[in-house]
Design a protein around this motif. Structure first.
Motif, mmCIF file in Angstrom:
data_model
loop_
_atom_site.group_PDB
_atom_site.id
_atom_site.type_symbol
_atom_site.label_atom_id
_atom_site.label_comp_id
_atom_site.label_asym_id
_atom_site.label_seq_id
_atom_site.Cartn_x
_atom_site.Cartn_y
_atom_site.Cartn_z
ATOM 1 N N GLY A 93 0.774 -1.234 0.000
ATOM 2 C CA GLY A 93 0.000 0.000 0.000
ATOM 3 C C GLY A 93 0.806 1.285 0.000
ATOM 4 N N TYR A 94 2.130 1.177 -0.019
ATOM 5 C CA TYR A 94 2.954 2.380 -0.093
ATOM 6 C C TYR A 94 2.848 2.959 -1.499
ATOM 7 C CZ TYR A 94 4.741 1.174 4.458
ATOM 8 O OH TYR A 94 4.835 0.882 5.808
ATOM 9 N N LYS A 95 2.645 4.273 -1.579
ATOM 10 C CA LYS A 95 2.340 4.929 -2.847
ATOM 11 C C LYS A 95 3.532 5.593 -3.527
ATOM 12 C CE LYS A 95 -2.084 4.303 -2.075
ATOM 13 N NZ LYS A 95 -2.504 2.951 -2.288
ATOM 14 N N ASN A 96 4.583 5.885 -2.778
ATOM 15 C CA ASN A 96 5.688 6.677 -3.311
ATOM 16 C C ASN A 96 7.017 5.943 -3.096
ATOM 17 O OD1 ASN A 96 7.039 8.809 -4.455
ATOM 18 N ND2 ASN A 96 6.742 10.191 -2.739
ATOM 19 N N VAL A 97 7.105 4.744 -3.667
ATOM 20 C CA VAL A 97 8.275 3.887 -3.503
ATOM 21 C C VAL A 97 9.045 3.839 -4.820
ATOM 22 C CG1 VAL A 97 9.077 1.552 -2.981
ATOM 23 C CG2 VAL A 97 7.022 2.427 -1.875
ATOM 24 N N LYS A 98 10.357 3.931 -4.708
ATOM 25 C CA LYS A 98 11.218 3.828 -5.881
ATOM 26 C C LYS A 98 12.359 2.867 -5.570
ATOM 27 C CE LYS A 98 10.167 8.548 -7.204
ATOM 28 N NZ LYS A 98 9.413 8.952 -6.019
ATOM 29 N N ALA A 99 12.762 2.113 -6.573
ATOM 30 C CA ALA A 99 13.907 1.216 -6.438
ATOM 31 C C ALA A 99 15.128 1.902 -7.031
ATOM 32 C CB ALA A 99 13.642 -0.100 -7.160
ATOM 33 N N ILE A 100 16.220 1.887 -6.308
ATOM 34 C CA ILE A 100 17.478 2.398 -6.844
ATOM 35 C C ILE A 100 18.118 1.267 -7.637
ATOM 36 C CG2 ILE A 100 19.753 3.312 -6.290
ATOM 37 C CD1 ILE A 100 18.530 4.540 -3.760
ATOM 38 N N SER A 101 18.287 1.498 -8.932
ATOM 39 C CA SER A 101 18.785 0.442 -9.815
ATOM 40 C C SER A 101 20.304 0.446 -9.934
ATOM 41 C CB SER A 101 18.149 0.587 -11.198
ATOM 42 O OG SER A 101 18.398 1.868 -11.726
ATOM 43 N N SER A 102 20.964 1.381 -9.304
ATOM 44 C CA SER A 102 22.423 1.494 -9.377
ATOM 45 C C SER A 102 23.101 0.445 -8.502
ATOM 46 C CB SER A 102 22.863 2.880 -8.894
ATOM 47 O OG SER A 102 22.253 3.897 -9.627
ATOM 48 N N PRO A 103 24.334 0.056 -8.856
ATOM 49 C CA PRO A 103 25.101 -0.841 -7.992
ATOM 50 C C PRO A 103 25.432 -0.178 -6.657
ATOM 51 C CG PRO A 103 26.253 -0.443 -10.079
ATOM 52 C CD PRO A 103 25.043 0.411 -10.077
ATOM 53 N N HIS A 104 25.737 -1.002 -5.684
ATOM 54 C CA HIS A 104 25.980 -0.532 -4.320
ATOM 55 C C HIS A 104 27.059 0.551 -4.237
ATOM 56 C CE1 HIS A 104 26.343 -0.464 -0.015
ATOM 57 N NE2 HIS A 104 27.611 -0.781 -0.111
ATOM 58 N N ASP A 105 28.148 0.404 -4.958
ATOM 59 C CA ASP A 105 29.208 1.421 -4.903
ATOM 60 C C ASP A 105 28.687 2.786 -5.343
ATOM 61 O OD1 ASP A 105 31.053 -0.394 -3.930
ATOM 62 O OD2 ASP A 105 31.944 -0.796 -5.891
ATOM 63 N N ASP A 106 27.800 2.812 -6.327
ATOM 64 C CA ASP A 106 27.204 4.071 -6.779
ATOM 65 C C ASP A 106 26.283 4.658 -5.705
ATOM 66 O OD1 ASP A 106 28.558 3.597 -9.118
ATOM 67 O OD2 ASP A 106 26.771 3.301 -10.344
ATOM 68 N N VAL A 107 25.582 3.784 -4.999
ATOM 69 C CA VAL A 107 24.713 4.235 -3.907
ATOM 70 C C VAL A 107 25.549 4.906 -2.824
ATOM 71 C CG1 VAL A 107 23.130 3.491 -2.079
ATOM 72 C CG2 VAL A 107 22.932 2.504 -4.379
ATOM 73 N N ARG A 108 26.625 4.268 -2.441
ATOM 74 C CA ARG A 108 27.506 4.844 -1.399
ATOM 75 C C ARG A 108 28.088 6.170 -1.849
ATOM 76 N NH1 ARG A 108 31.622 1.317 1.587
ATOM 77 N NH2 ARG A 108 31.440 3.095 2.928
ATOM 78 N N GLN A 109 28.506 6.244 -3.095
ATOM 79 C CA GLN A 109 29.095 7.484 -3.605
ATOM 80 C C GLN A 109 28.050 8.604 -3.659
ATOM 81 O OE1 GLN A 109 32.422 7.961 -4.136
ATOM 82 N NE2 GLN A 109 31.776 10.093 -4.227
ATOM 83 N N ALA A 110 26.862 8.296 -4.140
ATOM 84 C CA ALA A 110 25.803 9.298 -4.215
ATOM 85 C C ALA A 110 25.423 9.796 -2.832
ATOM 86 C CB ALA A 110 24.580 8.727 -4.934
ATOM 87 N N GLN A 111 25.402 8.912 -1.863
ATOM 88 C CA GLN A 111 25.068 9.294 -0.489
ATOM 89 C C GLN A 111 26.144 10.233 0.059
ATOM 90 O OE1 GLN A 111 26.605 8.137 2.666
ATOM 91 N NE2 GLN A 111 25.164 9.497 3.673
ATOM 92 N N LYS A 112 27.392 9.964 -0.239
ATOM 93 C CA LYS A 112 28.491 10.821 0.235
ATOM 94 C C LYS A 112 28.443 12.194 -0.425
ATOM 95 C CE LYS A 112 31.692 7.101 1.244
ATOM 96 N NZ LYS A 112 32.927 6.425 0.836
ATOM 97 N N ASN A 113 27.972 12.254 -1.672
ATOM 98 C CA ASN A 113 27.950 13.507 -2.431
ATOM 99 C C ASN A 113 26.763 14.399 -2.100
ATOM 100 O OD1 ASN A 113 30.268 12.753 -3.758
ATOM 101 N ND2 ASN A 113 29.200 11.954 -5.539
ATOM 102 N N GLN A 114 25.830 13.903 -1.341
ATOM 103 C CA GLN A 114 24.619 14.713 -1.086
ATOM 104 C C GLN A 114 24.877 15.927 -0.246
ATOM 105 O OE1 GLN A 114 21.445 12.737 0.929
ATOM 106 N NE2 GLN A 114 22.689 12.064 2.617
#
Length: 114
Positions: A93-114
């Motif tokens: 029932g969650y309406k605003n869910v998105k999947a991050i399709s990037s590999p884990h290393d990209d997730v970590r890098q994007a989080q650091k760059n925020q």
């Protein structure tokens, strides 16, 4: 016909909104859910992500995400579990869910760059 895991993931990706890590971390008010196993999260954590392994997501999500409209980004090691998890959260029932399709290393890098 029995579907393989890659086939299930492909189906899920057609049903959920998939975004890159860079796009996801532009959001300042979203909740990030890491659906990797605890050992994976310990070895390579993503700060400010809530760890809820894919296998127990349905049982534990409501403890952390109480509003069906809240913005949720789901991530994992490669994007496959994230797509499956996002699909399941939509079913719940969650309406605003998105999947991050990037590999884990990209997730970590994007989080650091925020």
């Amino acid at each position: 016909m029995i579907l393989s895991v890659p086939e299930l993931v492909e189906q899920a990706k057609k049903l959920v909104n998939c975004v890159s890590a860079a796009e996801a971390f532009k959001s300042k008010s979203a909740t990030f859910i890491d659906v990797r196993e605890p050992e994976e999260c310990t070895a390579s954590p993503v700060e400010n992500s809530i760890t809820i392994p894919r296998g127990v997501l349905e049982m534990n999500i409501a403890k952390h995400c109480t509003d069906a409209e809240m913005e949720i980004y789901v991530h994992c090691a490669s994007g496959g579990r994230a797509a499956l998890a996002a699909e399941q959260l939509q079913r719940i029932g969650y309406k605003n869910v998105k999947a991050i399709s990037s590999p884990h290393d990209d997730v970590r890098q994007a989080q650091k760059n925020q």
